[in-house]
Design an enzyme around this catalytic site. Structure first.
Site, mmCIF file in Angstrom:
data_model
loop_
_atom_site.group_PDB
_atom_site.id
_atom_site.type_symbol
_atom_site.label_atom_id
_atom_site.label_comp_id
_atom_site.label_asym_id
_atom_site.label_seq_id
_atom_site.Cartn_x
_atom_site.Cartn_y
_atom_site.Cartn_z
ATOM 1 N N ARG A 77 -3.847 -93.852 -15.158
ATOM 2 C CA ARG A 77 -2.960 -95.023 -15.274
ATOM 3 C C ARG A 77 -1.860 -94.717 -16.295
ATOM 4 O O ARG A 77 -0.714 -95.109 -16.136
ATOM 5 C CB ARG A 77 -3.752 -96.276 -15.689
ATOM 6 C CG ARG A 77 -2.825 -97.444 -16.021
ATOM 7 C CD ARG A 77 -3.461 -98.830 -16.067
ATOM 8 N NE ARG A 77 -4.844 -98.887 -16.413
ATOM 9 C CZ ARG A 77 -5.355 -98.796 -17.646
ATOM 10 N NH1 ARG A 77 -4.562 -98.643 -18.692
ATOM 11 N NH2 ARG A 77 -6.651 -98.849 -17.839
ATOM 12 N N TYR A 131 17.679 -111.604 -4.807
ATOM 13 C CA TYR A 131 16.575 -111.333 -3.890
ATOM 14 C C TYR A 131 15.526 -112.450 -4.032
ATOM 15 O O TYR A 131 15.148 -112.813 -5.154
ATOM 16 C CB TYR A 131 15.975 -109.964 -4.242
ATOM 17 C CG TYR A 131 14.770 -109.616 -3.412
ATOM 18 C CD1 TYR A 131 14.905 -109.274 -2.075
ATOM 19 C CD2 TYR A 131 13.494 -109.646 -3.955
ATOM 20 C CE1 TYR A 131 13.803 -108.966 -1.306
ATOM 21 C CE2 TYR A 131 12.388 -109.335 -3.193
ATOM 22 C CZ TYR A 131 12.548 -108.998 -1.855
ATOM 23 O OH TYR A 131 11.453 -108.707 -1.105
ATOM 24 N N ASP A 134 19.945 -104.954 -10.793
ATOM 25 C CA ASP A 134 19.164 -104.535 -9.620
ATOM 26 C C ASP A 134 20.105 -103.743 -8.720
ATOM 27 O O ASP A 134 21.036 -104.290 -8.134
ATOM 28 C CB ASP A 134 18.602 -105.776 -8.897
ATOM 29 C CG ASP A 134 17.688 -105.400 -7.729
ATOM 30 O OD1 ASP A 134 17.885 -104.311 -7.149
ATOM 31 O OD2 ASP A 134 16.803 -106.207 -7.385
ATOM 32 N N LYS A 152 13.373 -99.307 -0.476
ATOM 33 C CA LYS A 152 14.573 -99.346 0.341
ATOM 34 C C LYS A 152 15.232 -97.961 0.392
ATOM 35 O O LYS A 152 14.617 -97.041 0.871
ATOM 36 C CB LYS A 152 15.508 -100.433 -0.197
ATOM 37 C CG LYS A 152 14.787 -101.756 -0.563
ATOM 38 C CD LYS A 152 14.185 -102.478 0.610
ATOM 39 C CE LYS A 152 13.236 -103.621 0.229
ATOM 40 N NZ LYS A 152 13.732 -104.568 -0.752
HETATM 41 C C1 LIG Z 1 13.141 -105.492 -1.665
HETATM 42 C C2 LIG Z 1 13.877 -105.860 -2.895
HETATM 43 C C3 LIG Z 1 13.201 -106.148 -4.089
HETATM 44 C C4 LIG Z 1 11.686 -106.179 -4.185
HETATM 45 O O1 LIG Z 1 11.113 -104.939 -3.954
HETATM 46 P P1 LIG Z 1 9.639 -104.717 -3.324
HETATM 47 O O2 LIG Z 1 9.522 -103.239 -3.313
HETATM 48 O O3 LIG Z 1 9.644 -105.344 -1.957
HETATM 49 O O4 LIG Z 1 8.680 -105.393 -4.245
HETATM 50 C C5 LIG Z 1 13.960 -106.445 -5.218
HETATM 51 N N1 LIG Z 1 15.308 -106.469 -5.167
HETATM 52 C C6 LIG Z 1 15.987 -106.211 -4.026
HETATM 53 C C7 LIG Z 1 17.477 -106.262 -4.037
HETATM 54 C C8 LIG Z 1 15.300 -105.912 -2.856
HETATM 55 O O5 LIG Z 1 15.989 -105.667 -1.731
#
Ligand SMILES: *Cc1c(COP(=O)(O)O)cnc(C)c1O
Length: 379
Positions: free
Chosen positions: A46, A99, A171, A196
């Site tokens: 961890r 998001y 983000d 993504k």
């Molecule tokens: C998908 C997404 C998240 C969250 O990510 P996960 O891997 O699904 O937990 C946060 N911010 C944006 C802009 C996203 O597209």
């Protein structure tokens, strides 16, 4: 080194035991120690895992930070950042229409710990300045936003937030470090859903945060271990593998995105196209300044729920589904999918109409994608 070289090599030495060119998946929970207090820097997985460390070092280089930490999902990474920056009686400002999962986390969980949030259009600096209070500790920015691709001026937000002693978190999921480097624009922390573009192959869930300040990094390292939402060795390996082709994939998403945005803008039955690469997009000039590409996310308005429904049911090559950033084209309906929990009046105010369709443009042959869209328009 250049970005493409770093994407392939940073944080990754040939494996010391075998010379393996690719970092192995260190699928272990613990490490044998040589004696009391004597070990090779690895005690329990961890806390440290070499596969995860390679990804973290790689991301720290790509985002130009001092350290990176990988988490079990994008949401786990954002949760850890709230643990780093916010405590009882603090206040945070966040981009409106972030998001949905981020809004849900702040609004239904972090709020219960005595933290207040204000949501503003961070592309409007006046609104942002009015929202900042003496106890504001974090400004959380998502740029471009989903699905309307609203662009926030990261450098201007950082100048303002830093005058008020707040950290800025960006983000950067939609652009990836290939097209946008928020720490270079003044941000303190950048966060990604690696699910993504970074992983890029729609086969892993993960998140990563990269920090500029050493004191923040030390504290986040502590939180990552103490709270424990780490990325697994296999997922770390998948993301590292994905990042090796990030540059070529992003070029493909960008070229296809531009071609499809132009195709859509040229159709009389499309009311509006939202893509920062189009000269009539409100954030076009700012996008040109702070991003080195426009990416593969497009939204467009078909005017009614009925037309959107017919269109979404007629596409074949473009898969109808949530998520984004993979090599394959995904198409979705924000009003009933990602933004279903937003009240209808609020959706209307933001421009998320019932006729709005979102495409995450993949890297297939663009002629095939356009032919599929054309068929759906004629259905
Ligand atoms: C998908 C997404 C998240 C969250 O990510 P996960 O891997 O699904 O937990 C946060 N911010 C944006 C802009 C996203 O597209």
């Amino acid at each position: 080194m250049g970005f493409k070289t770093d994407a392939i090599h940073a944080g990754q030495e040939p494996d010391p035991t075998t010379g393996a060119v690719t970092i192995p998946i260190y699928q272990t929970s613990t490490y044998v120690q040589e004696g009391l207090g004597k070990h090779k820097g690895f005690e329990y997985a961890r806390t440290q895992n070499p596969t995860r460390t390679a990804l973290e070092k790689n991301m720290a280089v790509l985002e130009a930070g001092c350290a990176g930490y990988a988490f079990a999902s994008g949401m786990a990474a954002i949760t850890a950042l709230t643990q780093l920056l916010l405590k009882q009686d603090d206040h945070a400002v966040c981009t409106e229409n972030v998001y949905g999962g981020t809004f849900r986390l702040f609004d239904t969980i972090v709020k219960n710990y005595g933290v207040e949030f204000t949501y503003v259009d961070t592309s409007n600096l006046g609104d942002l300045e009015r929202a900042i209070r003496p106890n504001t500790r974090m400004v959380f920015v998502e740029t471009p936003t989903n699905p309307l691709m609203v662009i926030t001026d990261v450098r201007a937000v950082c100048d303002l937030a830093h005058r008020h002693n707040c950290r800025v978190v960006v983000d950067n999921t939609f652009m990836s470090p290939y097209f946008q480097r928020p720490l270079d624009l003044g941000a303190d922390i950048v966060v990604h859903s690696t699910t993504k573009y970074l992983n890029g192959h729609s086969d892993s869930i993960g998140g990563v945060a990269v920090l500029k300040r050493k004191d923040d990094a030390a504290r986040l390292e502590f939180i990552q271990n103490a709270a424990g939402a780490i990325l697994s060795p296999f997922d770390s390996w998948l993301v590292l593998r994905g990042i090796k082709t990030l540059a070529v994939r992003m070029e493909g998403h960008n070229a296809n995105g531009m071609a499809i945005a132009k195709y859509l803008a040229g159709r009389k039955d499309v009311q509006r196209v939202y893509y920062p690469g189009l000269a009539n997009h409100t954030g076009h000039n700012l996008a040109k300044k702070q991003m080195s590409g426009f990416g593969g996310m497009i939204a467009f308005d078909l005017g009614s729920l009925d037309r959107a429904k017919r269109f979404l049911e007629a596409v074949k090559l473009c898969s109808f589904g949530e998520s984004l950033g993979g090599v394959e084209t995904l198409i979705s309906h924000p009003a009933t999918m990602t933004h279903a929990s937003v009240p209808p009046e609020e959706r209307a105010r933001m421009g998320i109409t019932d006729g709005l369709v979102r495409i995450s443009v993949g890297i297939e042959d663009v002629e095939d994608l356009i032919a599929d869209l054309q068929r759906a328009f004629e259905a």
